[in-house]
Design a protein around this motif. Structure first.
Motif, PDB file in Angstrom:
ATOM      1  N   ARG A  83       0.829  -1.203   0.000  1.00 42.38           N
ATOM      2  CA  ARG A  83       0.000   0.000   0.000  1.00 42.38           C
ATOM      3  C   ARG A  83       0.863   1.252   0.000  1.00 42.38           C
ATOM      4  NH1 ARG A  83      -3.321  -2.881   3.662  1.00 42.38           N
ATOM      5  NH2 ARG A  83      -2.449  -1.768   5.429  1.00 42.38           N
TER       6      ARG A  83
ATOM      7  N   PHE B 259       2.260   2.061  -3.544  1.00 44.57           N
ATOM      8  CA  PHE B 259       1.317   2.606  -4.511  1.00 44.57           C
ATOM      9  C   PHE B 259       0.414   3.684  -3.920  1.00 44.57           C
ATOM     10  CE2 PHE B 259       2.365  -1.642  -6.130  1.00 44.57           C
ATOM     11  CZ  PHE B 259       2.842  -1.289  -7.372  1.00 44.57           C
TER      12      PHE B 259
ATOM     13  N   LYS C 204      -1.082   7.135  -3.063  1.00 38.99           N
ATOM     14  CA  LYS C 204      -1.113   8.425  -3.736  1.00 38.99           C
ATOM     15  C   LYS C 204      -0.779   9.533  -2.745  1.00 38.99           C
ATOM     16  CE  LYS C 204      -4.526   7.126  -7.224  1.00 38.99           C
ATOM     17  NZ  LYS C 204      -5.866   7.407  -7.780  1.00 38.99           N
ATOM     18  N   ARG C 205      -0.011  10.520  -3.228  1.00 39.64           N
ATOM     19  CA  ARG C 205       0.289  11.698  -2.436  1.00 39.64           C
ATOM     20  C   ARG C 205       0.080  12.917  -3.308  1.00 39.64           C
ATOM     21  NH1 ARG C 205       4.502  11.013   2.297  1.00 39.64           N
ATOM     22  NH2 ARG C 205       3.311  12.870   2.754  1.00 39.64           N
TER      23      ARG C 205
ATOM     24  N   GLU D  32      -0.696  15.183  -8.338  1.00 40.31           N
ATOM     25  CA  GLU D  32      -0.838  13.870  -7.722  1.00 40.31           C
ATOM     26  C   GLU D  32       0.380  13.017  -8.051  1.00 40.31           C
ATOM     27  OE1 GLU D  32      -3.578   9.949  -8.489  1.00 40.31           O
ATOM     28  OE2 GLU D  32      -4.619  11.888  -8.438  1.00 40.31           O
ATOM     29  N   TYR D  33       0.936  12.400  -7.027  1.00 40.28           N
ATOM     30  CA  TYR D  33       2.109  11.536  -7.177  1.00 40.28           C
ATOM     31  C   TYR D  33       1.743  10.095  -6.860  1.00 40.28           C
ATOM     32  CZ  TYR D  33       5.479  15.368  -7.586  1.00 40.28           C
ATOM     33  OH  TYR D  33       6.208  16.449  -8.031  1.00 40.28           O
ATOM     34  N   GLU D  34       2.365   9.198  -7.569  1.00 39.91           N
ATOM     35  CA  GLU D  34       2.220   7.772  -7.299  1.00 39.91           C
ATOM     36  C   GLU D  34       3.591   7.130  -7.362  1.00 39.91           C
ATOM     37  OE1 GLU D  34       0.194   4.370  -9.792  1.00 39.91           O
ATOM     38  OE2 GLU D  34      -1.350   5.556  -8.773  1.00 39.91           O
ATOM     39  N   ASP D  35       3.924   6.407  -6.304  1.00 38.17           N
ATOM     40  CA  ASP D  35       5.234   5.768  -6.221  1.00 38.17           C
ATOM     41  C   ASP D  35       6.367   6.783  -6.389  1.00 38.17           C
ATOM     42  OD1 ASP D  35       6.869   3.613  -5.757  1.00 38.17           O
ATOM     43  OD2 ASP D  35       6.896   2.946  -7.836  1.00 38.17           O
TER      44      ASP D  35
ATOM     45  N   VAL E 287       1.907  11.914 -11.634  1.00 38.07           N
ATOM     46  CA  VAL E 287       1.109  11.155 -12.598  1.00 38.07           C
ATOM     47  C   VAL E 287      -0.022  11.967 -13.200  1.00 38.07           C
ATOM     48  CG1 VAL E 287       1.673   8.901 -11.631  1.00 38.07           C
ATOM     49  CG2 VAL E 287      -0.293  10.171 -10.724  1.00 38.07           C
TER      50      VAL E 287
END
Length: 403
Positions: free
Chosen positions: A14, A17, A19-20, A192-195, A199
């Motif tokens: 979790r 992956f 989201k931030r 929005e950031y993912e990993d 993104v």
């Protein structure tokens, strides 16, 4: 695998992956805080043009009907502070009528001057074969430099996009590409950031001062088409991106009439947005014997070369100084687990082998005794090729030292 091991496995999944969201803002040259930064750095440049050894620590306050400059200037050239204030106001697009201006300037403290002119190392008689160790730091503090590989500028995506928006906004005003807009304005971008990587564009906020008779619906459409469309090409909005243009509604009263500005109040606009900590020292209006400015530039220079060398995809460099002491009291590196060659403490140990870190060495390496600082005051101090601390000319030296 035990139940505890399974639970930890899913927690890690979790986190990978998760989201931030990160936000950055920028403001136009007509924003009162940036107006103060522009004036302060214009005063600094005026001194450096005639006296590269000038010592300047200038603060500016702007409020309705009043501009006040105050601080310490020791220079063989005495700048016309009031004339500089008037010129900056006019260049930005404000009327200088009915503006009361004053300047309260005195010389630098002799105690500080002695500590800068002769470092503690030199006063203690410590031998040194290095050049530039004779001068001490003009203040204490910690300075942060950062770089990442998510944009061509090696800066966080929200920072790059926010600065692009206000650049386009100002260019549209100055060229009359959009009629009826005025100097004050702000932009804010949330990504929005993912990993750990951007993104999508989550939201955009633009506030633009305008004339009273400007049709607000037309203004909104013009900003979308003529400002946001070109500014957001790196990460275009999607169908779910929230776009707010003048969300307060009417924005006719702006600038000094609506807000009070002070030098150094847009620290995160000047640097890296909400993703990176700030040591607390402002930049504008200070000559580079003040390490809260020159140290921050050197820290960025080091971090950018680290990332450009492929030693990390994210790198934060921290430098700390004591007033009157030439060498930093701390050199620290954090690659946030992205280092590719060695541990962060090894990277930190390599820095003094490649980069000169005393105030004198920094000023010499980055050529900071020139009148180049007015252009830093708006659109951020980093990510722009015209600044010497944005060079990546130490990539090979770092690789040879570390690998």
């Amino acid at each position: 695998m035990s139940k505890k091991d399974v639970s930890c496995f899913f927690v890690r999944e979790r986190q990978v992956f998760m989201k931030r969201f990160y936000t950055a803002e920028s403001v136009t040259e007509g924003h009162p805080d940036k107006l103060c930064d522009l004036i302060a750095d214009s005063i600094l440049d005026a001194c450096l043009k005639f006296d590269p050894e000038a010592r300047v620590a200038c603060e500016v306050l702007a409020t309705k009907g009043t501009l006040l400059a105050a601080g310490e200037i020791t220079s063989v050239y005495e700048p016309s502070v009031l004339a500089i204030m008037e010129k900056v106001l006019s260049d930005v697009g404000y009327s200088t009528e009915h503006i009361q201006m004053d300047a309260l300037i005195h010389k630098q403290s002799p105690d500080i001057a002695k500590a800068v002119d002769c470092s503690r190392e030199k006063r203690s008689g410590l031998p040194s074969n290095q050049e530039g160790w004779e001068k001490g730091a003009g203040d204490q503090g910690i300075m942060i430099g950062y770089a990442c590989n998510e944009t061509p500028q090696l800066l966080p995506m929200p920072v790059v996009l926010a600065h692009r928006i206000v650049r386009e906004l100002t260019a549209s005003r100055r060229s009359h590409f959009i009629e009826g807009i005025l100097p004050d304005g702000k932009a804010q971008v949330t990504v929005e950031y993912e990993d750990g990587y951007p993104v999508r564009l989550d939201s955009v906020v633009v506030s633009c001062q305008h004339m009273a008779d400007k049709n607000r619906k037309k203004l909104e459409q013009e900003i979308k088409n003529k400002v946001l469309s070109p500014a957001l090409r790196l990460l275009p909005p999607d169908d779910e991106t929230a776009v707010y243009i003048n969300p307060s509604g009417r924005f006719v009263c702006g600038g000094m009439d609506a807000d009070t500005g002070v030098t150094g109040r847009k620290l995160m606009v000047d640097t890296y947005g909400s993703m990176v900590p700030h040591g607390g020292g402002a930049f504008s209006g200070k000559d580079c014997s003040k390490v809260d400015r020159s140290g921050a530039y050197m820290a960025r220079y080091i971090a950018k070369n680290m990332v450009a060398a492929g030693l990390a995809s994210r790198c934060q460099v921290s430098l700390a100084y004591a007033i009157g002491v030439a060498q930093p009291v701390m050199v620290q590196v954090d690659t946030f687990g992205t280092g590719t060659a060695c541990a962060d403490d090894c990277l930190a140990a390599a820095i003094p082998l490649v980069f000169g870190l005393t105030p004198g060495q920094i000023m010499e390496t980055l050529r900071l005794k020139r009148p180049i600082f007015k252009q830093t005051a708006v659109y951020g101090h980093f990510g722009r090729k015209e600044f010497p601390w944005e060079r990546t000319d130490q990539v090979e030296a770092l690789r040879n030292t570390i690998l």
